[in-house]
Design an enzyme around this catalytic site. Structure first.
Site, short mmCIF file in Angstrom:
data_model
loop_
_atom_site.label_atom_id
_atom_site.label_comp_id
_atom_site.label_asym_id
_atom_site.label_seq_id
_atom_site.Cartn_x
_atom_site.Cartn_y
_atom_site.Cartn_z
N LYS A 192 23.26 -5.36 21.52
CA LYS A 192 23.54 -3.97 21.16
C LYS A 192 24.97 -3.55 21.49
O LYS A 192 25.68 -4.20 22.24
CB LYS A 192 22.49 -3.05 21.79
CG LYS A 192 21.18 -3.17 20.97
CD LYS A 192 20.14 -2.17 21.30
CE LYS A 192 19.00 -2.36 20.27
NZ LYS A 192 17.74 -1.80 20.72
N ARG A 215 13.09 -8.02 24.29
CA ARG A 215 13.10 -8.29 22.84
C ARG A 215 14.50 -8.81 22.51
O ARG A 215 15.47 -8.10 22.69
CB ARG A 215 12.81 -6.98 22.11
CG ARG A 215 12.88 -7.07 20.59
CD ARG A 215 12.71 -5.68 19.97
NE ARG A 215 12.76 -5.72 18.52
CZ ARG A 215 13.89 -5.74 17.82
NH1 ARG A 215 15.05 -5.73 18.42
NH2 ARG A 215 13.84 -5.78 16.51
N1 PMM Z 1 15.76 -2.03 18.41
C1 PMM Z 1 15.91 -2.40 17.14
C2 PMM Z 1 14.77 -2.69 16.35
N2 PMM Z 1 13.53 -2.59 16.86
N3 PMM Z 1 12.12 -2.14 18.69
C3 PMM Z 1 11.96 -1.77 19.96
N4 PMM Z 1 10.73 -1.68 20.49
N5 PMM Z 1 13.03 -1.46 20.75
C4 PMM Z 1 14.30 -1.52 20.30
O1 PMM Z 1 15.23 -1.18 21.05
C5 PMM Z 1 14.51 -1.92 18.95
C6 PMM Z 1 13.37 -2.23 18.16
C7 PMM Z 1 17.28 -2.51 16.56
O2 PMM Z 1 17.85 -3.75 16.80
P1 PMM Z 1 17.90 -4.94 15.72
O3 PMM Z 1 18.27 -4.33 14.39
O4 PMM Z 1 18.93 -5.85 16.23
O5 PMM Z 1 16.56 -5.61 15.66
#
Ligand code: PMM
Length: 290
Positions: A224, A265
């Protein structure tokens, strides 16, 4: 420490922080958009992540990067469902990353076992009833509105206190809507309506979030912007691109695991899978020495 991570009804009990690998079936996610955009490469990526040590694989078809506009429902279904079906058939524990109840419903029918909704049920009024009826684990993330304009909502007097209060309301709404509390996972939503300093403060508060919210905590720092900010170097303080933030991500994994996070994650699994195992070994040594 090992029991303080908590348990999510409907999922295995891992003896350490779990690792959720990410497969974004999108052309435009900020960190890995376009790389696994066809179903076959997305499935292969998911299986690779499991081979690298992922306990769960989170499949999403809509980018939530700051400024992103929404993908339509038919397209989201087209992206996500075949990948969920195939990975589930391979025995992978799949979580579906969606704000749409219709997508959650179809993904659950295709074998998904967790619904990960970045809006915590706020974007679609059918989401909580659908998850309640399916009786599956549900991720309630801290969210203040759609990505298109979320940065203007990144205003806090006390970021940890406000995130705790707002997540408590999210938990209460999910429970009032019929989702069993023991199936809830909470997530501070790093990068969602947050500035870099808010994200760092929330990571520093992992143990407090875990204690005050009383539910297992998912920490999703992977690649991030705030990590880009921390790593920024050179005369123009330029942040490295998202794909060069994986070592920093693994550092957050180690910190979060030690502070009692239930899961992280991440896009690149191997280093985080190692980090949670090291954190567990250190925890075991501390317990033995007690
Ligand atoms: N961030 C993204 C997508 N899904 N789900 C949860 N639970 N928490 C998060 O912080 C989160 C998520 C965005 O990041 P990405 O586009 O790199 O997947």
């Amino acid at each position: 420490m090992s029991n303080s991570r908590g348990q999510v009804a409907g999922l295995p009990r891992w003896d350490r922080c779990a690792v959720m690998g990410v497969v974004n079936v999108t052309p435009d996610s900020f960190s890995d958009g376009g790389r696994w955009f066809d179903a076959e490469s997305a499935v292969k990526r998911g299986l690779d992540l499991v081979a690298q040590g992922a306990d769960l694989v989170d499949v999403g078809g809509e980018s939530t990067r700051p400024g992103a506009t929404r993908v339509d429902e038919a397209e989201e279904l087209r992206r996500v469902i075949p990948v969920v079906r195939e990975l589930s058939a391979e025995g992978v524990l799949v979580s579906v990353d969606t704000m749409r109840a219709s997508v959650a419903e179809r993904a659950l029918a295709a074998g998904a076992v967790v619904v990960n909704d970045v809006s915590g049920g706020r974007a679609d009024e059918r989401m909580i009833p659908v998850v309640a009826a399916a009786a599956v684990p549900f991720v309630v993330m801290h969210w203040r509105g759609q990505s298109i304009d979320m940065n203007r909502r990144a205003v806090y007097a006390d970021v940890v206190g406000e995130v705790v209060d707002e997540l408590r309301r999210g938990i209460a709404d999910a429970v009032a809507g019929g989702i069993a509390e023991e199936r809830l996972i909470v997530d501070p939503g790093l990068g969602f309506a947050k500035q870099a300093e808010h994200d760092l403060t929330l990571v520093a508060a992992t143990a407090r979030l875990r204690a005050e919210l009383g539910r297992p905590l998912l920490v999703a720092a992977s690649r991030k912007r705030f990590l880009g900010r921390v790593l920024a170097s050179g005369p123009d303080a330029k942040p490295p691109p998202a794909r060069e933030r994986d070592a920093a991500t693994a550092a957050v994994t180690a910190l979060a695991a030690q502070a009692g996070a239930w899961a992280v994650r991440v896009h690149e699994v191997r280093a985080s899978a190692d980090a949670v195992r090291v954190a567990r070994a250190v925890e075991g040594a501390a317990e033995a020495g007690r």
